[in-house]
Design a protein around this motif. Structure first.
Motif, PDB file in Angstrom:
ATOM      1  N   LEU A  37      -0.473  -1.818   2.892  1.00  0.00           N
ATOM      2  CA  LEU A  37      -1.898  -1.518   2.715  1.00  0.00           C
ATOM      3  C   LEU A  37      -2.759  -2.418   3.604  1.00  0.00           C
ATOM      4  O   LEU A  37      -3.749  -1.974   4.187  1.00  0.00           O
ATOM      5  N   LEU A  82      -0.839  10.519  -1.214  1.00  0.00           N
ATOM      6  CA  LEU A  82      -0.606  10.287   0.216  1.00  0.00           C
ATOM      7  C   LEU A  82       0.504  11.203   0.719  1.00  0.00           C
ATOM      8  O   LEU A  82       0.397  11.843   1.761  1.00  0.00           O
ATOM      9  N   ARG A 115      -6.636   7.333   2.306  1.00  0.00           N
ATOM     10  CA  ARG A 115      -6.228   7.664   0.943  1.00  0.00           C
ATOM     11  C   ARG A 115      -6.458   6.477  -0.002  1.00  0.00           C
ATOM     12  O   ARG A 115      -6.892   6.673  -1.131  1.00  0.00           O
ATOM     13  N   LEU A 116      -6.194   5.274   0.487  1.00  0.00           N
ATOM     14  CA  LEU A 116      -6.393   4.090  -0.363  1.00  0.00           C
ATOM     15  C   LEU A 116      -7.859   3.965  -0.762  1.00  0.00           C
ATOM     16  O   LEU A 116      -8.179   3.720  -1.926  1.00  0.00           O
ATOM     17  N   ILE A 149       6.398   2.565   5.896  1.00  0.00           N
ATOM     18  CA  ILE A 149       5.701   3.582   5.104  1.00  0.00           C
ATOM     19  C   ILE A 149       6.452   4.905   5.185  1.00  0.00           C
ATOM     20  O   ILE A 149       6.696   5.566   4.172  1.00  0.00           O
ATOM     21  N   THR A 151      -3.069   6.375   5.393  1.00  0.00           N
ATOM     22  CA  THR A 151      -2.860   5.419   4.306  1.00  0.00           C
ATOM     23  C   THR A 151      -4.172   4.744   3.935  1.00  0.00           C
ATOM     24  O   THR A 151      -4.519   4.605   2.764  1.00  0.00           O
ATOM     25  N   ARG A 152      -4.932   4.351   4.945  1.00  0.00           N
ATOM     26  CA  ARG A 152      -6.212   3.700   4.665  1.00  0.00           C
ATOM     27  C   ARG A 152      -7.200   4.662   3.996  1.00  0.00           C
ATOM     28  O   ARG A 152      -7.815   4.327   2.985  1.00  0.00           O
ATOM     29  N   ASP A 192       2.298   7.816  -3.665  1.00  0.00           N
ATOM     30  CA  ASP A 192       0.914   7.531  -3.300  1.00  0.00           C
ATOM     31  C   ASP A 192       0.803   6.093  -2.791  1.00  0.00           C
ATOM     32  O   ASP A 192       1.783   5.351  -2.797  1.00  0.00           O
ATOM     33  N   VAL A 193      -0.405   5.728  -2.398  1.00  0.00           N
ATOM     34  CA  VAL A 193      -0.602   4.412  -1.778  1.00  0.00           C
ATOM     35  C   VAL A 193      -0.173   3.244  -2.661  1.00  0.00           C
ATOM     36  O   VAL A 193       0.287   2.219  -2.170  1.00  0.00           O
TER      37      VAL A 193
END
Ligand code: SF4
Ligand code: SF4
Lengths: 255, 440
Positions: free
Chosen positions: B304, B362, B341-342, B394, B338-339, B295-296
């Protein structure tokens, strides 16, 4: 290498042949071309032979850090035991990983790609090419291997070698830092591509065809496989030859 | 007096809310793993100056680069006018700097006006590129929905903002001509654009109307600015600020170099050390970090920050060999995922407490294995990104998790790994044959 040490000698350079250069029939020819050049220039070199093992590059790029580090640590032990200082590689993947990633595991060497080493041999006057070699005036394009070009910013050495041939260097529309991958990197060489509408090497071959070059030169055994296949698929086998820069130099020097 | 009060309240809310959002974003970014990027400072300043301030990498594509430069220059320089608006708003003066700066004031505002006109044109061209010309990288499927709206909204906001500037200056120009401006004096303000746009558009209007138009322009401008400011943290337009830290913290090593995972080294050294006690307790009682990224929070904070900085321009996807040959992988989508999910992850924790687990990650729910395995690690995306984002790191971290934690990989790669372990080569050849080429 072991033989040399037995005779109480130390090589000036270690030639890291790589897995492709050792086992792949096409790449073995590149290995031989490099050896011919080294011999011609009286370079005192050694190879590890059966003591060489995979650098771990494909495992690492495929996400398997364990297999990579096992390989790396074992290789570093061998290299350090022989007190190796300078390594010439025949493959940008070996070059990148030994140069950049081995130091973190205790392997510190001066590492150069064979195109850079051959260039230095020519610059030092150890290797001279009669002008009017077999490639004089021929159209040659260079395909940048990702791990040599973008990965390590080596763009000039292979191109200078081609210019030494008195050949006409033509660039593809995507070249140098904008060069398109051949499709083999990141362990793709060892698997089928994901679903798509085209193979990457075919896309790259179109760039080559567009330049109307008779020869596409490269500096990587995996690019060699991909480009050879691409040229075959495009039915251009008779018209376009795929050669490593080392082979070009060896042929031009009549070795 | 009332308007001063309203203005101050709005300003405090505008900046306050922005500050609160920024601190949230900062906290989200710091959820990532540690990474030291504070070495080689001189080089970092240089990279930031060239890439963020100088927009060096934009010029690989000259047309959007020039259009973007028009917007960027206008944006930066308009901040001067904004400062005056804020000073006027707080003091109740009108054009505070006019008397103090004299001829330079006219020059500066004229400069802003000319750039604003260029920006106005550029904005329309950008809208056309997205909606009429449909430049391929700007209409890919990952932009459907919010990202597309986000891009268009900002462009429309920019047009509106520029209109407000010319309402304000144009009407004031006409008023000043008649000696009716709140600015003492009479004649022409001498503004390069407004001195003819003003009379042309507003020349025949009554004084009252002119004053209203001028005020609409003034208030509209400042309200748009606060709106824009607070829109940023939710938008791809955050890049106008984050491009600076993101390029400062760029990776300065060769692009081909991947990091070595230290915990793996430690484990292997332990395995190979004949004196090691296999039952010895681990040195720390921390929970061991998982290998790679599920995950993130398994990504580094730089990845990030990369995600928040992404402009969704698609230069990376446009040069990606996998994407251009029809594969599912798109490095831009990796950054957007990524964004997204973060934000989802962090908001979930904020709302429902620290132990909350939404059961998503993620790796898998956002980015699929098919995408992850299509990458050739060619670094084209990294090279193409105008703000030095690194999608490849990533992708590799996602791969590492699949392989080392889940043993999930294409079967050929599993075979390849076994070959390397057993034969010291990715193919099934005997290590004893390594030197055969010598005699062939
Ligand atoms: S590194 Fe991977 S994601 Fe980036 S451009 Fe190359 S193939 Fe695409
Ligand atoms: S990662 Fe960079 S190149 Fe790719 S969309 Fe984002 S800003 Fe553009």
């Amino acid at each position: 290498m072991a033989e040399m040490v037995a005779q109480g000698e130390m090589p000036d350079i270690l030639f890291w042949v790589g897995c492709a250069g050792s086992f792949d029939d096409r790449a073995k020819k590149i290995t031989k071309a490099i050896v011919k050049i080294l011999n011609k220039c009286d370079v005192k070199f050694a190879v590890l032979g059966t003591e060489e093992s995979c650098t771990g590059d494909p495992a690492k790029r495929a996400g398997n850090e364990f297999v990579y580090q096992m390989q790396a640590i074992a290789n570093i032990e061998v290299l350090n035991a022989y007190e190796i200082k300078k390594i010439v590689t025949a493959c940008p993947h070996c070059f990148n990983i030994i140069k950049n990633e081995y130091p973190g595991l205790g392997g510190n060497y001066e590492v150069v790609h064979h195109s850079q080493y051959i260039q230095s041999l020519i610059n030092d006057g150890k290797l001279t090419l009669q002008d009017g070699g077999v490639y004089k005036g021929r159209k040659i394009t260079f395909h940048d291997p990702c791990y040599l070009g973008r990965g390590n910013d080596v763009y000039d050495a292979p191109r200078e070698l081609i210019e030494r041939l008195d050949a006409e260097l033509v660039e593809m529309k995507r070249c140098k830092s904008k060069g398109l991958c051949c499709g083999a990197g990141g362990a793709q060489m060892f698997k089928e591509a994901e679903k798509g509408d085209k193979e990457i090497n075919d896309e790259r071959t179109e760039d080559v065809v567009e330049t109307k070059a008779e020869i596409v030169a490269t500096g990587c055994p995996f690019c060699m496989t991909m480009m050879t296949d691409g040229v075959k698929t495009a039915n251009k086998e008779g018209a376009i030859e795929v050669l490593d820069v080392a082979e070009l130099i060896a042929n031009a020097a009549d070795l | 007096m009332i308007s001063i009060l309203i203005f101050i309240v709005l300003t405090v809310i505008g900046f306050g809310f922005f500050g609160w959002n920024v601190s949230k974003v900062r906290a989200n970014i710091l959820l990532g793993r540690d990474l030291d990027r504070t070495d080689r400072k001189a080089e970092r300043w240089k990279v930031m100056t060239l890439v963020a301030l100088g927009q060096k990498k934009m010029f690989a594509r000259p047309i959007p680069a020039i259009l973007h430069l028009m917007l960027y220059a206008a944006f930066v320089i308009t901040q001067i006018e904004l400062i005056e608006i804020i000073v006027d708003g707080v003091t109740g003066n009108h054009r505070t700097f006019f008397a103090a700066l004299g001829g330079f004031y006219t020059f500066m505002l004229s400069f802003i006006e000319i750039l604003s006109i260029l920006a106005f044109i550029a904005t329309f061209m950008f809208l056309a590129r997205r909606n009429l010309l449909k430049v391929p990288r700007l209409v890919k499927s990952e932009l459907n929905g919010w990202p597309k709206l986000d891009a268009n909204l900002i462009l429309i906001a920019e047009i509106t903002l520029i209109c407000f500037i010319f309402m304000m200056n144009g009407a004031d120009e006409v008023l000043y001509n008649q000696g009716q401006s709140h600015l003492a004096g009479e004649g022409s303000l001498g503004l390069a654009m407004s001195s003819w746009i003003g009379p042309m558009l507003f020349g025949n209007m009554s004084l009252d109307t002119l004053h209203i138009i001028e005020r609409i322009g003034w208030w509209g401008h400042i309200l748009m600015v606060f709106g824009f400011l607070n829109f940023l943290p939710y938008s791809k337009h955050f890049h106008i600020l984050l491009a600076f830290p993101n390029t400062w913290y760029s990776n300065l090593n060769p692009k081909g170099q991947f990091n070595n995972i230290d915990s793996v080294t430690a484990e292997i050294k332990l395995m190979m050390d004949p004196n090691a006690d296999p039952y010895a307790a681990p040195a720390t009682d921390e929970v061991p970090q998982r290998f790679g990224a599920k995950d993130v929070t398994d990504l580094t904070w730089k990845s990030l920050l990369d995600a928040y900085t992404c402009t969704e321009c698609g230069r990376c996807t446009d040069v990606c060999p996998a994407n251009t040959t029809g594969k599912l992988l798109s490095p831009r989508k990796i950054m957007m995922d990524t964004r997204d999910r973060l934000v989802e992850y962090a908001d979930g924790k904020r709302k429902n407490g620290k132990d909350y687990d939404d059961g998503k990650s993620l790796n898998g729910d956002y980015v699929t294995a098919e995408e992850i395995w299509a990458c050739t690690s060619c670094n084209a995306c990294v090279d193409a990104c105008p703000v030095n984002i690194d999608p490849l790191t990533i992708i590799v971290d996602l791969r590492r998790f699949l392989v080392m934690e889940e043993s999930k990989m294409p079967s050929e790669l599993a075979g390849m790994n076994t070959n390397i372990e057993n034969n010291g080569a990715p193919w099934q050849f005997s290590p004893a044959d390594r030197l055969n080429w010598k005699d062939e």
